[in-house]
Each structure stands twice: as C-alpha cells, then as structure tokens.
Design a protein around this motif. Sequence first.
Motif, PDB file in Angstrom:
ATOM      1  N   TRP A 504      56.900 -14.367  -9.046  1.00 63.70           N
ATOM      2  CA  TRP A 504      56.696 -14.100  -7.616  1.00 63.70           C
ATOM      3  C   TRP A 504      57.376 -12.795  -7.226  1.00 63.70           C
ATOM      4  O   TRP A 504      56.792 -11.959  -6.537  1.00 63.70           O
ATOM      5  CB  TRP A 504      57.297 -15.216  -6.750  1.00 63.70           C
ATOM      6  CG  TRP A 504      56.748 -16.585  -6.962  1.00 63.70           C
ATOM      7  CD1 TRP A 504      55.713 -16.951  -7.794  1.00 63.70           C
ATOM      8  CD2 TRP A 504      57.207 -17.792  -6.332  1.00 63.70           C
ATOM      9  NE1 TRP A 504      55.514 -18.301  -7.716  1.00 63.70           N
ATOM     10  CE2 TRP A 504      56.411 -18.843  -6.828  1.00 63.70           C
ATOM     11  CE3 TRP A 504      58.201 -18.067  -5.406  1.00 63.70           C
ATOM     12  CZ2 TRP A 504      56.588 -20.162  -6.417  1.00 63.70           C
ATOM     13  CZ3 TRP A 504      58.388 -19.374  -4.994  1.00 63.70           C
ATOM     14  CH2 TRP A 504      57.587 -20.412  -5.495  1.00 63.70           C
ATOM     15  N   GLU A 512      49.850 -15.129  -7.295  1.00 67.88           N
ATOM     16  CA  GLU A 512      49.941 -16.438  -6.655  1.00 67.88           C
ATOM     17  C   GLU A 512      48.883 -16.633  -5.574  1.00 67.88           C
ATOM     18  O   GLU A 512      48.576 -17.758  -5.203  1.00 67.88           O
ATOM     19  CB  GLU A 512      51.327 -16.642  -6.033  1.00 67.88           C
ATOM     20  CG  GLU A 512      52.500 -16.212  -6.905  1.00 67.88           C
ATOM     21  CD  GLU A 512      52.408 -16.669  -8.338  1.00 67.88           C
ATOM     22  OE1 GLU A 512      52.063 -17.845  -8.583  1.00 67.88           O
ATOM     23  OE2 GLU A 512      52.684 -15.841  -9.233  1.00 67.88           O
ATOM     24  N   PHE A 513      48.345 -15.538  -5.044  1.00 66.23           N
ATOM     25  CA  PHE A 513      47.366 -15.599  -3.959  1.00 66.23           C
ATOM     26  C   PHE A 513      46.082 -14.897  -4.371  1.00 66.23           C
ATOM     27  O   PHE A 513      46.076 -14.067  -5.288  1.00 66.23           O
ATOM     28  CB  PHE A 513      47.924 -14.928  -2.694  1.00 66.23           C
ATOM     29  CG  PHE A 513      49.101 -15.639  -2.084  1.00 66.23           C
ATOM     30  CD1 PHE A 513      48.926 -16.609  -1.115  1.00 66.23           C
ATOM     31  CD2 PHE A 513      50.402 -15.331  -2.477  1.00 66.23           C
ATOM     32  CE1 PHE A 513      50.008 -17.262  -0.544  1.00 66.23           C
ATOM     33  CE2 PHE A 513      51.497 -15.972  -1.924  1.00 66.23           C
ATOM     34  CZ  PHE A 513      51.298 -16.948  -0.951  1.00 66.23           C
ATOM     35  N   SER A 514      45.004 -15.217  -3.666  1.00 68.30           N
ATOM     36  CA  SER A 514      43.735 -14.525  -3.922  1.00 68.30           C
ATOM     37  C   SER A 514      43.883 -13.052  -3.552  1.00 68.30           C
ATOM     38  O   SER A 514      44.803 -12.652  -2.846  1.00 68.30           O
ATOM     39  CB  SER A 514      42.621 -15.157  -3.086  1.00 68.30           C
ATOM     40  OG  SER A 514      42.812 -14.877  -1.708  1.00 68.30           O
ATOM     41  N   ASP A 517      43.981 -12.429   0.165  1.00 70.59           N
ATOM     42  CA  ASP A 517      45.226 -12.932   0.751  1.00 70.59           C
ATOM     43  C   ASP A 517      46.410 -12.006   0.448  1.00 70.59           C
ATOM     44  O   ASP A 517      47.325 -11.867   1.262  1.00 70.59           O
ATOM     45  CB  ASP A 517      45.535 -14.342   0.246  1.00 70.59           C
ATOM     46  CG  ASP A 517      44.679 -15.402   0.931  1.00 70.59           C
ATOM     47  OD1 ASP A 517      43.980 -15.060   1.906  1.00 70.59           O
ATOM     48  OD2 ASP A 517      44.692 -16.563   0.482  1.00 70.59           O
ATOM     49  N   ILE A 518      46.382 -11.390  -0.726  1.00 71.82           N
ATOM     50  CA  ILE A 518      47.453 -10.452  -1.090  1.00 71.82           C
ATOM     51  C   ILE A 518      47.441  -9.241  -0.168  1.00 71.82           C
ATOM     52  O   ILE A 518      48.496  -8.728   0.227  1.00 71.82           O
ATOM     53  CB  ILE A 518      47.338 -10.030  -2.573  1.00 71.82           C
ATOM     54  CG1 ILE A 518      48.025 -11.069  -3.455  1.00 71.82           C
ATOM     55  CG2 ILE A 518      47.961  -8.662  -2.837  1.00 71.82           C
ATOM     56  CD1 ILE A 518      49.525 -11.192  -3.256  1.00 71.82           C
ATOM     57  N   LEU A 521      49.188 -10.492   2.916  1.00 73.23           N
ATOM     58  CA  LEU A 521      50.611 -10.759   2.682  1.00 73.23           C
ATOM     59  C   LEU A 521      51.401  -9.461   2.563  1.00 73.23           C
ATOM     60  O   LEU A 521      52.472  -9.312   3.145  1.00 73.23           O
ATOM     61  CB  LEU A 521      50.773 -11.600   1.408  1.00 73.23           C
ATOM     62  CG  LEU A 521      52.168 -12.146   1.128  1.00 73.23           C
ATOM     63  CD1 LEU A 521      52.505 -13.264   2.100  1.00 73.23           C
ATOM     64  CD2 LEU A 521      52.280 -12.647  -0.312  1.00 73.23           C
ATOM     65  N   SER A 568      49.491 -21.406  -8.260  1.00 71.38           N
ATOM     66  CA  SER A 568      48.750 -20.137  -8.208  1.00 71.38           C
ATOM     67  C   SER A 568      47.345 -20.346  -7.650  1.00 71.38           C
ATOM     68  O   SER A 568      46.604 -21.221  -8.092  1.00 71.38           O
ATOM     69  CB  SER A 568      48.670 -19.531  -9.610  1.00 71.38           C
ATOM     70  OG  SER A 568      47.939 -18.333  -9.587  1.00 71.38           O
ATOM     71  N   MET A 569      46.990 -19.531  -6.656  1.00 74.86           N
ATOM     72  CA  MET A 569      45.685 -19.538  -5.980  1.00 74.86           C
ATOM     73  C   MET A 569      45.459 -20.785  -5.107  1.00 74.86           C
ATOM     74  O   MET A 569      44.363 -21.004  -4.620  1.00 74.86           O
ATOM     75  CB  MET A 569      44.533 -19.399  -6.984  1.00 74.86           C
ATOM     76  CG  MET A 569      44.617 -18.159  -7.832  1.00 74.86           C
ATOM     77  SD  MET A 569      44.560 -16.656  -6.832  1.00 74.86           S
ATOM     78  CE  MET A 569      45.225 -15.454  -7.981  1.00 74.86           C
ATOM     79  N   ASP A 572      48.275 -21.570   0.896  1.00 75.11           N
ATOM     80  CA  ASP A 572      47.679 -21.089   2.143  1.00 75.11           C
ATOM     81  C   ASP A 572      48.557 -19.973   2.704  1.00 75.11           C
ATOM     82  O   ASP A 572      49.684 -20.211   3.140  1.00 75.11           O
ATOM     83  CB  ASP A 572      47.590 -22.249   3.144  1.00 75.11           C
ATOM     84  CG  ASP A 572      46.907 -21.862   4.451  1.00 75.11           C
ATOM     85  OD1 ASP A 572      46.962 -20.673   4.825  1.00 75.11           O
ATOM     86  OD2 ASP A 572      46.325 -22.739   5.107  1.00 75.11           O
ATOM     87  N   VAL A 573      48.044 -18.752   2.682  1.00 71.96           N
ATOM     88  CA  VAL A 573      48.865 -17.597   3.054  1.00 71.96           C
ATOM     89  C   VAL A 573      49.308 -17.654   4.511  1.00 71.96           C
ATOM     90  O   VAL A 573      50.463 -17.326   4.826  1.00 71.96           O
ATOM     91  CB  VAL A 573      48.127 -16.270   2.739  1.00 71.96           C
ATOM     92  CG1 VAL A 573      46.933 -16.055   3.663  1.00 71.96           C
ATOM     93  CG2 VAL A 573      49.088 -15.092   2.830  1.00 71.96           C
TER      94      VAL A 573
END
Length: 659
Positions: A504, A512-514, A517-518, A521, A568-569, A572-573
Amino acid sequence: VIYEQEGVFIHSSCGKNDDQDNLIAGTLRVIEKENEVIVDWRPLDDTLDTSNILCAGKDSSSVVEWTQTPKDKCSRGADRPSSYEAEWDMVTTVSFKKKPHSNGGTATHANGESKWSFLFSLTDLQSIKQNKEGMGWSYLVFCLKDDVKLPALHFHHGDSKLLIKCLEKHVALNESSQDKRILLVNSQNKSLSQSFENLFDEPSYGLLQKLKKDPYTVTMGRFSKVTNYIFDSFRSSDPSHQRRPPSEMADFLNDAIPGLKINQQEEPGFEVITRIDLGRQPEVSRREPVSAEEWAKNMDSEGRILDIDHIKRSIFKGGLCHTLRKEAWKFLLGYFPWNSTKEERANLQKRKTDEYFRMKLQWKSVSEEQEKRNSRLRDYRSLIEKDVNRTDRTNKFYEGEDNPGLILLHDILMTYCMYDFDLGYVQGMSDLLSPVLYVMENEVDAFWCFVSYMDQMHQNFEEQMQGMKTQLIQLSTLLRLLDSGFCSYLESQDSGYLYFCFRWLLIRFKREFSFQDILRLWEVMWTELPCQNFHLLLCCAILESEKQQIMDKHYGFNEILKHINELSMKIDVEYILCKAEAISMQMMNCKELPQAVSEILGIESSSVTPDSDPGEDESGAVLSCPSSLYQSISTPVIAANGTRDTTQQLSEAHSLTPA
C-alpha cells in the motif's frame, strides 16, 4: 561456476531387463548468478531435438505448466541462456529413444539420439534422493516443488558427496526421519529470504538485497500468492515436522528491513498515556467532483487562481471531473505554481520542454559501444523494458503491441534516469507514472508531473528504504491511538509490524484500487489535506474496516496476510475516503493528542481544547491544514454523539525518529 563435474550420466532405461541401458553423458554445473544459484545438467552432444523439448514455467496460480517450446527458444537454451528467465526454470524432453550399444552389456559413454537437459534454481528444490551404499555408481535424484522429479544423475567419474557439500553452502539439507537416503531442503535455518522464495518469480538469497534493488518485485512479485506459501517455506518438507512458531516467523520479518523497530507493548521506553478520549468518529459525506465550469469561475482574467484554499478543499471533498485532470494535476503535483498566470505557465512549459528533450537526447545518443561500457545504463534499460511490457496492459491506453503509450512510458522512464541517475530506475516507478501519463497524454507534461510525484515518493525507492521504515513506524503509532485493542491483537498474532501494508505504502495503493479509483484517490491525497500523512489515515481506515472480521474469525499470521492481500480491487474508494477523513477529525479534536501523533499529522501542539477551533490550540498553534477546511463545503458534516475511552501505550517521539 562454483561446481563442475563431467561424466555425469542419465540411464535412460534403468531397471528394465528387456533392453540395455542407454547412457547419456553430460556435465553437471552449479552456477551462482546475481544472488541466485542454478543447477544445470547438459549432455555432451549439443544437437538437441528441439521438437521434443518442453518448458516448465509457473502460471499465476503457481502450478507447473508444460508447454511446447519454440525452436528458437530451445536453441538459445542449448547454448546456455544469457539470463535464467522464469520459463527456463527447467527444460526437459518428453521422451527419448533407446539405442543399444554395439559392445554388448558393457557400459560405455555413449550419447543417445535425443537428450534430457535441465536447469533449475535451488529455491525450487524440495529434496534429494541418494543411492544405497555399495550399489554401484552413486546417483542423485532431484525432486522439485510441486512433485516434479528429474531423471537420476549417475556419477561415473566422481563422488556425488562433493556436490552435496557444495549445495549445503546455499541450502540447509536434513536427513528425512523416514528414509535416511532422502535429504530434505529445510528453509528453517535460513534467513527471511528463504521464507519468501516461493512467493517470487525471481528468487534470491537475500531479501534485503532484493528489497534494496527492487522493492516492487519483492512486494508485488509473489506477494499475491501469500496464502499457504509462507508457512510451507518455514516448515520442513517432511510432513512429520511441526510448523515453525509464528513468533519466529515474525522475527524473520523484522529482519527484512534493518532499522525498523516498531515498539511492542512489552518493550521498555514507553510514554504511557491513559484514558485518551478520541470520541466517536463523525459522519462524513462527500460532494460531487469539481467541474470545469467551477474551476474556470475561480480564475481571473490572467488565468490566476483566485481562491487556492477553496479549490483544494473542493478537490479534497469531491475530486475532479476527468476532463479537468489534465490541467489541475499540474497544480496539485507542483509542476505549475498555484499563483501563476496563464502566460507564466506557457513560458514554463516552453523551458521545461527544451530541458526534457536535452535529457532525452543524452540516452538516445548513446551508441551500442558506449552502452557496453555502461553497466548501470544497461541495467536501467533492461528493467524499464521488462516493466513497461507488463504495466497496466489491460488499460486501452497501453494495450496491444507497438502501442504509442508504451513507447512514451519507456522514453519517460529512460529520461528520468538521466534526470536522477543516482536513483535511476527501480521497479515500481512505472506503476506511479502510468496514471500520470494516461491523464496528461503528453510526454513532456507527464515527465515533469512524474518528477514532482517522485520528489514525494523518492525515499520509498532509495537503497536504505528509509521512507518505508518511517511510514511503517508512523502507521503503527496512529493505529495504536485509534484502536489499541486491535493493535494488541495483531501483535498477539505476530503481525504488529504491519508488513501487509508494505505494498500500500510503496506505490500508494496502486494495486489495491481500480485504475479510475486510483485517479480519484491520488488527486485527493495531493491536496495535502486535511493534515500531513493522510495516506497513513487511509491505511488506518482500511484496517479498521477489516478489524471485526479479522478478530471475530481469529485470523492468525497467515490468514491476516491472505485476507489483506485479497482486498485488492474490492475496496470502496469513496467509503474509505470518508472514513479516513472522519479519523483525521477525530484525532484533531482529541483533547490530549500524544506528541508523537501530533508530529505525524503536522500539529504543532499536542493540546487541543474542546472549545477551540479544530485548527488551533490554546496557544494559537496552527495545524498544517487550514482551520477552514470544513467550511464553505456544499455537503454537511454531521458529528455523532458519544465518546470512546482508550488505554494505550505510545512510543516516545525520539524513538520514532529514524537514526
């Protein structure tokens, strides 16, 4: 080459009375290459029948997969490959023909028409079976993990014990309690590197060296397969052996990054703080992304942003619409000064374009002859070419062959090596560049935004990994304040060092996110609101969200690693952003915030009175974020009633400062 023995034969029809043995003469070598040890047997005759050769490689689920090998690969393998790639772990033939010898039953050094040729890394070795005493030529049978057995090697011109002695310098071999002829590879007496060998495609004999060289590979390479492998490597291959105690595994983990000391509760040197009232986490909601119209309204006629704090707060609370990212990210990353005019930015871009192409020309103009004498540049180029071909290839911007996006990714990373040759390229940087290039769609702008991002992330990739050490220590401190009971549980399961958060922190949640979403973030984090180290509060938010399942199901060391990895994935962001913001408000409103936490969050004083503004303490000490952070936001912030008392122990501020 650390061992070489000629006259090592394969008997192609051992134990069969209806035909004579077909003896295939070869040479056995043990080769040490870049922290990896390879066992290699090759026939004396180079004329391999390539149509029969299969490659054994491991697919994504770590299952040995046999595939027919193209002739060009086989011919390269026969000549001794320049680098031992994963798919060349072992090369062997499907079958071979029997060839009777002309001199009757006498054993001769004859080569068969087709041969078995293999090589494997010692980290793939599970056991070695030896011959019985006094039973003719000594022989050895190598058994690899996943129960792959290689043909017996008969030592006609020497004793196999010399090979065993050589191998024992690199792996621990113990006699099986069930059969003394079988030597089991026992990883228990080796360092942490042995414990992780099953997790990585490119094994080595020193995790510290691998972490220093390319933390990306170590963290991402096989961490996704953590499930049972970490236990398999700490326990003996012999089923009769018990699992290694988790406490010893945690000790090995602590050795991975020397200098990383996260104080456990039983250790001395603590500032004991009792009854810290954090209160309940307030309810937080988020707004719609900042639109292009809203952005334009906040600029004067010269293109200067009118209310910088308001724009930052709005981005923090809602992010940006995608069409605005190309312009706004340049400000967020520091490429464009916030108070610059449109004309000043145009002049800056012109200067930066010239500077970029001068640096690009430096590596473009290096001849092949020059590069032969520049090993560091060769290594950088090799790593970049590898990583570019496996970075976000499912994204349309990078998918397919000869994609212009891939070419730009490669060129920007090579040019960064000229910009910062000391750091050069470390695996993981391509993960940080990919979203930036995707948004900018421009080589020069993407490069300078990436430079600004790397200024923030530089310590993560430095040889001493000081940034990673500091962040793990700070995360432990914050988590202990937030929930000392959960911290104590993690420590009881030898997970208090929080190594499962390493990925992370290393590449800022990129895996960790799509992809979309990255983008959201990262732009929120780049506002540097509501406090310093907001990304650590994001870690706390994720861990707190998973606390109940981890504790209710009594997850142990291995289960915690597996569970965190499998998030991972699935995160919820928007929920995590809300929760992390709530935690920040909870801590900033704390009456007696410990000094160590104040320093991590950028609060100058640890005493905040209940009646004072969240951004100011009794003496007027100001937080790192504007006191008006939660004002002028279109969505309400609703505080929940109730308090929560926490008894905990926090390390003294000086113990958190890296030596």
